[in-house]
Write a protein that holds these residues in place. Structure first.
Motif, PDB file in Angstrom:
ATOM      1  N   SER A   1      -9.570  -5.152   1.011  1.00  0.00           N
ATOM      2  CA  SER A   1      -9.631  -6.479   2.251  1.00  0.00           C
ATOM      3  C   SER A   1      -8.241  -6.420   3.174  1.00  0.00           C
ATOM      4  O   SER A   1      -8.159  -7.399   3.746  1.00  0.00           O
ATOM      5  CB  SER A   1      -8.550  -7.619   1.223  1.00  0.00           C
ATOM      6  OG  SER A   1      -7.464  -7.032   0.790  1.00  0.00           O
ATOM      7  N   LEU A   2      -8.222  -4.881   3.412  1.00  0.00           N
ATOM      8  CA  LEU A   2      -6.898  -4.429   4.351  1.00  0.00           C
ATOM      9  C   LEU A   2      -7.788  -4.708   6.057  1.00  0.00           C
ATOM     10  O   LEU A   2      -8.683  -4.729   6.188  1.00  0.00           O
ATOM     11  CB  LEU A   2      -6.546  -3.065   4.548  1.00  0.00           C
ATOM     12  CG  LEU A   2      -5.931  -2.571   3.059  1.00  0.00           C
ATOM     13  CD1 LEU A   2      -5.258  -1.334   3.331  1.00  0.00           C
ATOM     14  CD2 LEU A   2      -4.785  -3.397   3.290  1.00  0.00           C
ATOM     15  N   ALA A   3      -7.431  -5.328   6.533  1.00  0.00           N
ATOM     16  CA  ALA A   3      -7.416  -5.973   7.821  1.00  0.00           C
ATOM     17  C   ALA A   3      -7.239  -4.446   9.206  1.00  0.00           C
ATOM     18  O   ALA A   3      -6.031  -4.203   9.957  1.00  0.00           O
ATOM     19  CB  ALA A   3      -7.258  -6.704   9.001  1.00  0.00           C
ATOM     20  N   ALA A   4      -8.212  -3.382   9.222  1.00  0.00           N
ATOM     21  CA  ALA A   4      -7.678  -2.671  10.026  1.00  0.00           C
ATOM     22  C   ALA A   4      -8.217  -2.552  11.432  1.00  0.00           C
ATOM     23  O   ALA A   4      -9.007  -3.448  11.959  1.00  0.00           O
ATOM     24  CB  ALA A   4      -8.502  -1.182   9.267  1.00  0.00           C
ATOM     25  N   SER A   5      -7.337  -1.648  11.918  1.00  0.00           N
ATOM     26  CA  SER A   5      -7.366  -2.199  13.671  1.00  0.00           C
ATOM     27  C   SER A   5      -8.110  -0.897  14.002  1.00  0.00           C
ATOM     28  O   SER A   5      -8.336   0.058  13.666  1.00  0.00           O
ATOM     29  CB  SER A   5      -6.498  -1.666  14.194  1.00  0.00           C
ATOM     30  OG  SER A   5      -5.687  -2.719  14.433  1.00  0.00           O
ATOM     31  N   TYR A   6      -9.369  -1.067  15.112  1.00  0.00           N
ATOM     32  CA  TYR A   6      -9.950  -0.665  15.404  1.00  0.00           C
ATOM     33  C   TYR A   6      -9.664  -0.189  17.089  1.00  0.00           C
ATOM     34  O   TYR A   6      -9.336  -1.638  17.987  1.00  0.00           O
ATOM     35  CB  TYR A   6     -12.086  -0.993  15.485  1.00  0.00           C
ATOM     36  CG  TYR A   6     -12.191  -0.834  13.709  1.00  0.00           C
ATOM     37  CD1 TYR A   6     -13.213  -0.432  13.347  1.00  0.00           C
ATOM     38  CD2 TYR A   6     -11.676  -1.797  12.938  1.00  0.00           C
ATOM     39  CE1 TYR A   6     -13.765   0.344  12.109  1.00  0.00           C
ATOM     40  CE2 TYR A   6     -12.215  -2.033  11.664  1.00  0.00           C
ATOM     41  CZ  TYR A   6     -13.374  -0.569  11.376  1.00  0.00           C
ATOM     42  OH  TYR A   6     -13.826  -0.325  10.033  1.00  0.00           O
ATOM     43  N   SER A   7     -10.656   0.521  18.122  1.00  0.00           N
ATOM     44  CA  SER A   7     -10.594   0.817  19.228  1.00  0.00           C
ATOM     45  C   SER A   7     -11.361  -0.140  19.785  1.00  0.00           C
ATOM     46  O   SER A   7     -12.568  -0.029  19.138  1.00  0.00           O
ATOM     47  CB  SER A   7     -11.143   2.237  19.437  1.00  0.00           C
ATOM     48  OG  SER A   7     -11.727   2.601  18.957  1.00  0.00           O
ATOM     49  N   ASN A   8     -11.895  -0.476  21.261  1.00  0.00           N
ATOM     50  CA  ASN A   8     -12.786  -1.043  22.285  1.00  0.00           C
ATOM     51  C   ASN A   8     -13.900  -0.161  22.471  1.00  0.00           C
ATOM     52  O   ASN A   8     -13.701   0.957  22.561  1.00  0.00           O
ATOM     53  CB  ASN A   8     -12.023  -1.815  23.081  1.00  0.00           C
ATOM     54  CG  ASN A   8     -10.821  -2.803  22.803  1.00  0.00           C
ATOM     55  OD1 ASN A   8     -11.141  -3.110  21.695  1.00  0.00           O
ATOM     56  ND2 ASN A   8      -9.751  -2.359  23.531  1.00  0.00           N
ATOM     57  N   GLY A   9     -14.829  -0.569  22.728  1.00  0.00           N
ATOM     58  CA  GLY A   9     -15.521   0.259  23.556  1.00  0.00           C
ATOM     59  C   GLY A   9     -16.978  -0.306  22.720  1.00  0.00           C
ATOM     60  O   GLY A   9     -17.179  -0.920  21.769  1.00  0.00           O
TER      61      GLY A   9
ATOM     62  N   LEU B   1      -2.799  -1.763  11.063  1.00  0.00           N
ATOM     63  CA  LEU B   1      -3.453  -2.382  10.931  1.00  0.00           C
ATOM     64  C   LEU B   1      -3.195  -4.153  12.344  1.00  0.00           C
ATOM     65  O   LEU B   1      -2.190  -4.021  12.365  1.00  0.00           O
ATOM     66  CB  LEU B   1      -2.452  -3.299   9.253  1.00  0.00           C
ATOM     67  CG  LEU B   1      -2.605  -1.801   8.231  1.00  0.00           C
ATOM     68  CD1 LEU B   1      -1.750  -2.240   7.270  1.00  0.00           C
ATOM     69  CD2 LEU B   1      -4.350  -1.750   7.839  1.00  0.00           C
ATOM     70  N   ASP B   2      -4.966  -5.226  11.703  1.00  0.00           N
ATOM     71  CA  ASP B   2      -4.150  -6.440  12.498  1.00  0.00           C
ATOM     72  C   ASP B   2      -2.966  -7.828  12.281  1.00  0.00           C
ATOM     73  O   ASP B   2      -4.342  -8.483  11.251  1.00  0.00           O
ATOM     74  CB  ASP B   2      -5.713  -6.574  12.963  1.00  0.00           C
ATOM     75  CG  ASP B   2      -6.593  -5.944  14.107  1.00  0.00           C
ATOM     76  OD1 ASP B   2      -5.029  -5.173  15.417  1.00  0.00           O
ATOM     77  OD2 ASP B   2      -7.538  -5.615  14.325  1.00  0.00           O
ATOM     78  N   TYR B   3      -1.422  -7.567  11.543  1.00  0.00           N
ATOM     79  CA  TYR B   3      -1.713  -8.424  10.897  1.00  0.00           C
ATOM     80  C   TYR B   3       0.428  -8.668  11.236  1.00  0.00           C
ATOM     81  O   TYR B   3      -0.171  -7.953  12.382  1.00  0.00           O
ATOM     82  CB  TYR B   3      -0.833  -7.644   9.069  1.00  0.00           C
ATOM     83  CG  TYR B   3      -2.308  -7.757   8.664  1.00  0.00           C
ATOM     84  CD1 TYR B   3      -2.800  -8.935   7.827  1.00  0.00           C
ATOM     85  CD2 TYR B   3      -2.636  -6.486   8.590  1.00  0.00           C
ATOM     86  CE1 TYR B   3      -3.588  -8.681   6.763  1.00  0.00           C
ATOM     87  CE2 TYR B   3      -3.437  -6.434   7.101  1.00  0.00           C
ATOM     88  CZ  TYR B   3      -3.969  -7.273   6.492  1.00  0.00           C
ATOM     89  OH  TYR B   3      -4.791  -7.770   5.727  1.00  0.00           O
ATOM     90  N   GLU B   4       0.119 -10.239  11.344  1.00  0.00           N
ATOM     91  CA  GLU B   4       1.072 -10.651  11.466  1.00  0.00           C
ATOM     92  C   GLU B   4       2.499  -9.794  11.095  1.00  0.00           C
ATOM     93  O   GLU B   4       2.181  -9.931  10.064  1.00  0.00           O
ATOM     94  CB  GLU B   4       1.563 -11.752  12.417  1.00  0.00           C
ATOM     95  CG  GLU B   4       0.232 -12.550  12.712  1.00  0.00           C
ATOM     96  CD  GLU B   4       0.756 -12.964  14.523  1.00  0.00           C
ATOM     97  OE1 GLU B   4       1.829 -12.131  14.894  1.00  0.00           O
ATOM     98  OE2 GLU B   4       0.053 -13.322  15.122  1.00  0.00           O
ATOM     99  N   PRO B   5       3.268  -9.616  11.746  1.00  0.00           N
ATOM    100  CA  PRO B   5       4.100  -8.687  10.760  1.00  0.00           C
ATOM    101  C   PRO B   5       4.721  -9.770   9.541  1.00  0.00           C
ATOM    102  O   PRO B   5       4.786  -8.910   8.131  1.00  0.00           O
ATOM    103  CB  PRO B   5       5.886  -8.650  12.195  1.00  0.00           C
ATOM    104  CG  PRO B   5       5.209  -8.468  12.982  1.00  0.00           C
ATOM    105  CD  PRO B   5       4.093  -9.478  12.954  1.00  0.00           C
ATOM    106  N   PHE B   6       4.907 -10.893   9.774  1.00  0.00           N
ATOM    107  CA  PHE B   6       5.367 -11.461   8.277  1.00  0.00           C
ATOM    108  C   PHE B   6       3.877 -11.539   7.188  1.00  0.00           C
ATOM    109  O   PHE B   6       4.175 -12.089   6.113  1.00  0.00           O
ATOM    110  CB  PHE B   6       6.251 -12.687   8.593  1.00  0.00           C
ATOM    111  CG  PHE B   6       4.953 -13.718   9.150  1.00  0.00           C
ATOM    112  CD1 PHE B   6       4.152 -14.468   8.948  1.00  0.00           C
ATOM    113  CD2 PHE B   6       5.425 -13.302  10.953  1.00  0.00           C
ATOM    114  CE1 PHE B   6       3.126 -15.523   9.800  1.00  0.00           C
ATOM    115  CE2 PHE B   6       3.983 -14.369  11.652  1.00  0.00           C
ATOM    116  CZ  PHE B   6       3.555 -15.487  11.529  1.00  0.00           C
TER     117      PHE B   6
END
Length: 272
Positions: free
Chosen positions: A61-69, A97-102
């Protein structure tokens, strides 16, 4: 009128821009993941390990960050590729990861989710939150590495005595492969310490007789491979270390601080 092919359907389902990966994302948070690679997985190459983690992360369920393009990819960076045939209890990669720190899950939960997807031989050992920026990139930080090298070859002498004599040499020549061919260089300055060690339990059960612990330079600036050290040690001792009689395990990867001290990558950053 554009025709949507099956290939396009697959790309839309897998793309980070679909329902599972909304375009509106949180703040990117960078974490450093420590893992082990043991057993039969020693024969799996670096690129396959990277792809394996990418697939495992997608199943959590982790929200990993992805590159653009047009062809987005997961933003991750490994510290130092591990050679095929080597095991390790101290590997690292950085993941965004795409999360707010909190709102980011605790490190224990991230490790639990990842380990739930791991095959036998790979285990997540720890998670640290790190600051973003090139100077904190795992790959650029690597300065040294520690290895435990076990072997079956009989040295015909005391291990500690042999290692002391080996290190007292002013120069230790070793051949290195370069783009222009073989080159001989002095590897003595790259060996920080070399001492006798206890044989790990797994290696002892497989008949390995002795072990040594190597602490040496690593990384892009000056990288020393442990098999080069073993070849030079064998030439000094008058023995031949056959590839199948050696087992190499990387124990830790280190960065170098402003004072010149070596710090495990896993000690940098803060708990999550």
């Amino acid at each position: 009128m554009a025709v949507k092919t099956e290939e396009h359907d697959v790309r839309e389902r897998e793309s980070p821009q679909n329902e599972m990966f909304p375009a509106e994302r949180g703040i990117s948070l960078k974490v450093r993941i420590k893992f082990s690679k043991t057993g039969a997985l020693r024969y799996i190459g670096h690129l396959d390990v990277m792809r394996y983690f990418q697939k495992a992360i997608r199943r959590t369920s982790l929200a990993a960050s992805y590159s653009n393009g047009f062809s987005p990819h997961m933003i991750m960076s490994f510290a130092e590729p591990l050679g095929v045939g080597l095991t390790s209890i101290g590997e690292y990669f950085d993941l965004e990861l795409d999360y707010e720190p909190f709102a980011c899950p605790e490190g224990s939960r991230i490790a639990e989710e990842l380990n739930g997807q791991m095959a036998e031989g790979i285990r997540v050992l720890g998670i640290r939150r790190i600051e973003d920026g090139r100077k904190n990139n795992a790959m650029s930080l690597v300065a040294a590495a520690a290895y435990t090298i076990s072997f079956k070859t009989d040295l015909n002498t005391g291990t500690e005595e042999l290692l002391q004599g080996f290190l007292k040499q002013k120069e230790i020549p070793a051949e290195k492969k370069t783009k222009s061919g073989l080159k001989t260089e002095d590897i003595r300055p790259l060996i920080f310490s070399l001492e006798a060690a206890d044989v790990p339990e797994e290696e002892a059960e497989e008949g390995f007789l002795k072990s040594i612990r190597l602490f040496c330079s690593s990384g892009s600036a000056a990288n020393l491979k442990p098999d080069a050290v073993m070849k030079a040690l064998g030439e000094y001792a008058g023995v031949v270390f056959e590839p199948w009689d050696i087992r190499i395990r990387r124990d830790e990867i280190f960065a170098k601080d402003e004072k010149g001290d070596y710090i495990p990558l896993g000690d940098l950053g803060e708990s999550l």
